[in-house]
Scaffold this motif. Structure first.
Motif, PDB file in Angstrom:
ATOM      1  N   PRO A 107      40.534  78.349  23.852  1.00  0.00           N
ATOM      2  CA  PRO A 107      40.136  79.431  22.930  1.00  0.00           C
ATOM      3  C   PRO A 107      39.052  80.342  23.475  1.00  0.00           C
ATOM      4  CG  PRO A 107      40.273  77.333  21.768  1.00  0.00           C
ATOM      5  CD  PRO A 107      40.390  77.023  23.225  1.00  0.00           C
ATOM      6  N   PHE A 108      38.208  79.822  24.372  1.00  0.00           N
ATOM      7  CA  PHE A 108      37.084  80.608  24.875  1.00  0.00           C
ATOM      8  C   PHE A 108      37.366  81.236  26.234  1.00  0.00           C
ATOM      9  CE2 PHE A 108      35.312  77.568  21.903  1.00  0.00           C
ATOM     10  CZ  PHE A 108      34.534  78.373  21.103  1.00  0.00           C
ATOM     11  N   TYR A 109      38.017  80.496  27.127  1.00  0.00           N
ATOM     12  CA  TYR A 109      38.306  81.010  28.460  1.00  0.00           C
ATOM     13  C   TYR A 109      39.717  81.570  28.587  1.00  0.00           C
ATOM     14  CZ  TYR A 109      34.098  78.497  30.010  1.00  0.00           C
ATOM     15  OH  TYR A 109      32.812  78.047  30.180  1.00  0.00           O
ATOM     16  N   GLY A 110      40.560  81.398  27.576  1.00  0.00           N
ATOM     17  CA  GLY A 110      41.947  81.811  27.718  1.00  0.00           C
ATOM     18  C   GLY A 110      42.617  80.993  28.801  1.00  0.00           C
ATOM     19  N   HIS A 111      43.260  81.672  29.733  1.00  0.00           N
ATOM     20  CA  HIS A 111      43.891  80.973  30.850  1.00  0.00           C
ATOM     21  C   HIS A 111      42.867  80.509  31.882  1.00  0.00           C
ATOM     22  CE1 HIS A 111      48.171  81.811  29.879  1.00  0.00           C
ATOM     23  NE2 HIS A 111      47.634  82.826  29.216  1.00  0.00           N
ATOM     24  N   GLY A 112      41.653  81.061  31.802  1.00  0.00           N
ATOM     25  CA  GLY A 112      40.614  80.651  32.728  1.00  0.00           C
ATOM     26  C   GLY A 112      39.653  81.776  33.025  1.00  0.00           C
ATOM     27  N   ARG A 113      38.599  81.450  33.799  1.00  0.00           N
ATOM     28  CA  ARG A 113      37.658  82.485  34.230  1.00  0.00           C
ATOM     29  C   ARG A 113      38.215  83.198  35.452  1.00  0.00           C
ATOM     30  NH1 ARG A 113      35.988  82.089  38.308  1.00  0.00           N
ATOM     31  NH2 ARG A 113      34.380  80.452  38.364  1.00  0.00           N
TER      32      ARG A 113
END
Length: 504
Positions: A487-493
């Motif tokens: 939820p916070f990073y989506g697929h990733g940073r």
């Protein structure tokens, strides 16, 4: 070194800023044939410009056009046609009264008329003077030699240095459109990077202010009176004299849709997206947005979907900021979030260090989720550096527009009275005092990191394939937080080095 001479400014240091302040309820922006709503705004961050001289969206009935009716109204009673998009079923007009909007709502072929919504944009406002005497051998071929690169934890966090080492510096044949407050194209880091022929202002009110304050300089209308658009632009592409950008060769062009007073027109943004897609933008960056009840502007929701579908078909990737209310975009009920709830966008959340004892670090946990960023498993595509809020050292920095202006809002003359117009006090980073850096935090800064890497990927993979670029950005990111989509990073940073195959 820095000459730590702080500019005299109004307002506090921006902590969680740069997009919209909160999900809001604007005026009822739907204009019926019988009446124009003048009901009160229930919250703070958006207002519908239904006053005389306002801007309006005219939605056509399916398969119909109201071009003739609009032309008749404007020629008879005044006003300006800002955009006629018959293929997409709408037009944008400005400079008309609410009574004129009511007449248009009854015209043949018109489905609805909705007033513009101006969303708030809170700009970075911590400015420091730079010492140009320290500028030496910096090179656009080696962005890490930029004078202030040691402060740019954000570029190292996404491994931009690895991308540069691998030769991924972007291409002048790739264009990124910046929909924002404008660009200071004369700043050394941006000089030569901005295509002025394609740049355009869609804010006549800003054009008038530019003439009032800087008319003698004969500047392009894209000139930035706010500062927000300049720092956003420099993150996407920079000559890397003072600040390294994600790329150094990418071509930028500006589309001014926001004002010095930190407001952005939703309808100017609509026109701006279409302009960008029709003028060769490979990527559009929109570090702006807002939220409103879907029931308040159903036509606007529908038209935005059509416009973004059109841009996607034209081969344009659209990168947007997630917003700074710490709101769950998956559980926002009837609230429509522009632009993360819209189709075909890359929605970017913010990361930032939790501490740094000095301006050059060490930076503690630069991948930490910021406390202000919006989130949502279905909404967030990627995370990227937006800046921490624990100290000045963890903010994101960039050039301060030499034409940025300071302003203040006077109080109402009597309790309950309307606010008087804002007052401009003078330059924030005056050109005759040298160059300044501007710092702040927010998802406004996250988005251009992604737009810059997207531009580098277009240079490698070719234009016209936004879905492939989006997939490459997501698949090459660092999977942080919960495994998989988070939820916070989506697929990733975002990982620039891996995206361009400079890292495994």
């Amino acid at each position: 070194r820095l000459a730590i001479r702080t500019a005299t400014i109004a307002g506090a240091i921006v902590a969680a800023a740069c997009v919209y302040d909160a999900p809001v309820t604007p005026h009822d922006t739907n204009i019926s044939a019988a009446t124009v709503s003048t009901g009160p705004s229930l919250q703070i961050a958006a207002t519908a410009t239904a006053e005389p001289g306002g801007r309006y969206l005219i939605v056509f009935n399916p398969g119909r056009s109201a071009a003739a009716a609009i032309a008749t109204e404007l020629s008879t009673n005044g006003g300006h046609l800002e955009g006629l998009h018959e293929q997409l079923g709408f037009a944008v007009v400005s400079g008309i009264t609410s009574e004129a909007a009511g007449r248009l709502a009854k015209a043949d072929g018109v489905g609805s008329v909705e007033a513009d919504i101006e969303f708030a944009l809170e700009s970075p406002s911590q400015a420091e003077a730079l010492d140009a005497s320290d500028l030496g051998t910096q090179s656009a071929e080696s962005p890490q030699t930029a004078l202030l690169f040691a402060r740019q934890w954000n570029m190292r966090a996404i491994r931009a240095d690895a991308a540069w080492a691998g030769g991924a510096l972007g291409s002048p044949n790739v264009s990124v459109a910046i929909l924002d407050t404008g660009i200071d194209y004369r700043w050394p880091d941006l000089n030569g990077r901005v295509d002025l022929a394609r740049s355009i202002s869609m804010r006549p009110d800003e054009d008038a202010r530019l003439h009032t304050w800087f008319g003698a300089l004969n500047l392009n209308p894209i000139t930035d009176l706010n500062g927000h658009g300049t720092i956003v632009s420099s993150i996407v592409a920079s000559n890397s004299n003072y600040f390294a950008g994600v790329t150094t060769r990418t071509t930028l062009f500006g589309i001014k849709v926001c004002t010095v007073f930190n407001t952005c027109s939703t309808l100017a943004t609509l026109n701006g997206i279409l302009y960008a897609a029709d003028h060769g933008a490979d990527v559009i960056n929109m570090s702006l947005g807002g939220a409103f009840p879907k029931s308040a502007a159903p036509g606007l929701v529908s038209i935005f979907s059509r416009v973004l579908n059109y841009a996607n078909r034209r081969g344009t990737l659209i990168v947007v900021a997630a917003g700074n209310e710490a709101a769950d975009l998956d559980r926002n009920g009837n609230i429509y979030s522009l632009y993360c709830n819209s189709p075909h966008v890359v929605c970017v959340s913010a990361t930032g260090p939790t501490a740094a004892p000095t301006p050059v670090g060490p930076f503690t946990n630069p991948d930490a989720v910021t406390p202000y960023t919006n989130y949502g498993r279905s909404a967030i595509s990627l995370a990227a550096p937006g800046g921490g809020i624990t100290s000045l050292n963890v903010l994101v920095s960039g050039p301060c527009s030499q034409t940025a202006l300071v302003w203040h809002q006077p109080p109402p003359p009597t309790p309950g009275a309307p606010l008087p117009p804002p007052v401009i006090d003078g330059p924030l980073c005056p050109e005759n005092a040298g160059l300044f850096r501007l710092s702040g935090a927010g998802t406004s800064f996250s988005a251009p990191h992604v737009a810059g890497v997207a531009a580098a990927l277009v240079a490698m993979m070719g234009p016209g394939n936004p879905s492939q670029i989006r997939a490459r950005l997501q698949n090459s990111s660092d999977d942080l937080g919960a495994p998989g989509t988070d939820p916070f990073y989506g697929h990733g940073r975002l990982n620039a080095g891996r995206a361009v195959s400079a890292l495994p």
